[in-house]
Design a protein around this motif. Structure first.
Motif, short mmCIF file in Angstrom:
data_model
loop_
_atom_site.label_atom_id
_atom_site.label_comp_id
_atom_site.label_asym_id
_atom_site.label_seq_id
_atom_site.Cartn_x
_atom_site.Cartn_y
_atom_site.Cartn_z
N VAL A 64 59.89 48.28 48.69
CA VAL A 64 59.05 49.40 49.12
C VAL A 64 59.92 50.61 49.44
O VAL A 64 59.63 51.74 49.02
N VAL A 65 61.02 50.38 50.16
CA VAL A 65 61.94 51.48 50.51
C VAL A 65 62.55 52.08 49.25
O VAL A 65 62.58 53.30 49.07
N GLN A 66 63.02 51.21 48.36
CA GLN A 66 63.67 51.69 47.13
C GLN A 66 62.69 52.42 46.22
O GLN A 66 63.02 53.46 45.65
N PRO A 88 53.13 49.07 60.89
CA PRO A 88 52.64 49.89 59.77
C PRO A 88 52.43 51.36 60.21
O PRO A 88 51.36 51.92 60.05
N ASN A 89 53.48 51.92 60.81
CA ASN A 89 53.53 53.31 61.28
C ASN A 89 52.75 53.59 62.55
O ASN A 89 52.60 54.74 62.95
N ALA A 99 46.75 54.05 55.15
CA ALA A 99 47.64 54.59 54.11
C ALA A 99 48.78 53.63 53.78
O ALA A 99 49.11 53.42 52.61
N VAL A 100 49.36 53.02 54.81
CA VAL A 100 50.45 52.06 54.57
C VAL A 100 49.93 50.84 53.85
O VAL A 100 50.53 50.38 52.86
N LEU A 101 48.83 50.28 54.31
CA LEU A 101 48.28 49.08 53.67
C LEU A 101 47.87 49.35 52.23
O LEU A 101 48.11 48.53 51.34
N ASP A 102 47.27 50.52 51.99
CA ASP A 102 46.91 50.89 50.62
C ASP A 102 48.15 51.00 49.74
O ASP A 102 48.14 50.57 48.59
N HIS A 103 49.22 51.58 50.30
CA HIS A 103 50.46 51.71 49.54
C HIS A 103 51.04 50.32 49.21
O HIS A 103 51.45 50.08 48.06
N LEU A 104 51.05 49.44 50.18
CA LEU A 104 51.56 48.08 49.93
C LEU A 104 50.72 47.39 48.85
O LEU A 104 51.28 46.75 47.94
#
Length: 163
Positions: A150-152, A133-134, A7-12
């Motif tokens: 990413v945070v913003q 990555p979590n 999920a993290v890698l997909d989001h990035l």
């Protein structure tokens, strides 16, 4: 690869963030991370999950791994009283993370945007910054500017300051 990591890698990737991904044995501390001898280990961030004395404000503090956080000074700088480490229960409740996996990418799990990310200016000087990555069985390296973005873009509050 775990669903959390995917999920993290997909989001990035959805944000067109360039990153390097590396799986490794589970680590719970910066010392354990350093013992792995990974390339780029000198630019791995130390991450702390903190709360104020009334448990009204939660902070994910990202700083240079060589620094220590003076919680009293940080408390004053953030305008809160009684800053201390949050419990593992709070870590799971707000960021859905386990001990040892604290990361600024954890705010992607913070649907209510209750946690403020506090980033040390020293981290912004890194060429790349390594964070989990979590999960604590892998790390990603990305530019500090991309991490901030990413945070913003998630909508989380972000404070950049000297720690």
């Amino acid at each position: 690869m775990s669903p959390e990591v995917q999920a993290v890698l997909d989001h990035l990737r959805s944000l067109n963030v360039k990153f390097t991904y590396k799986e490794h044995p589970a680590v719970h501390t910066i010392a354990e991370m350093a013992a792995l001898g990974l390339e780029g280990e000198e630019q791995v961030a130390k991450n702390l999950f903190l709360k104020d004395g009334k448990k009204k404000n939660y902070f994910l503090v990202t700083l240079d791994q060589r620094k220590t956080a003076d919680l009293k000074a940080l408390s004053a700088a953030l305008g809160v009283k009684g800053l201390s480490f949050a419990s593992e229960d709070d870590l799971m409740k707000y960021l859905r993370l386990e001990r040892g996996a604290v990361t600024p990418l954890g705010v992607l799990n913070d649907r209510n945007r209750a946690v403020t990310v506090v980033m040390d200016t020293a981290v912004l000087a890194f060429d790349t910054v390594g964070v989990h990555p979590n999960v604590n069985t892998a790390s990603v390296w990305l530019s500090p500017e991309e991490l901030v973005r990413v945070v913003q873009e998630h909508g989380s509050s972000l404070i950049i300051m000297d720690i």
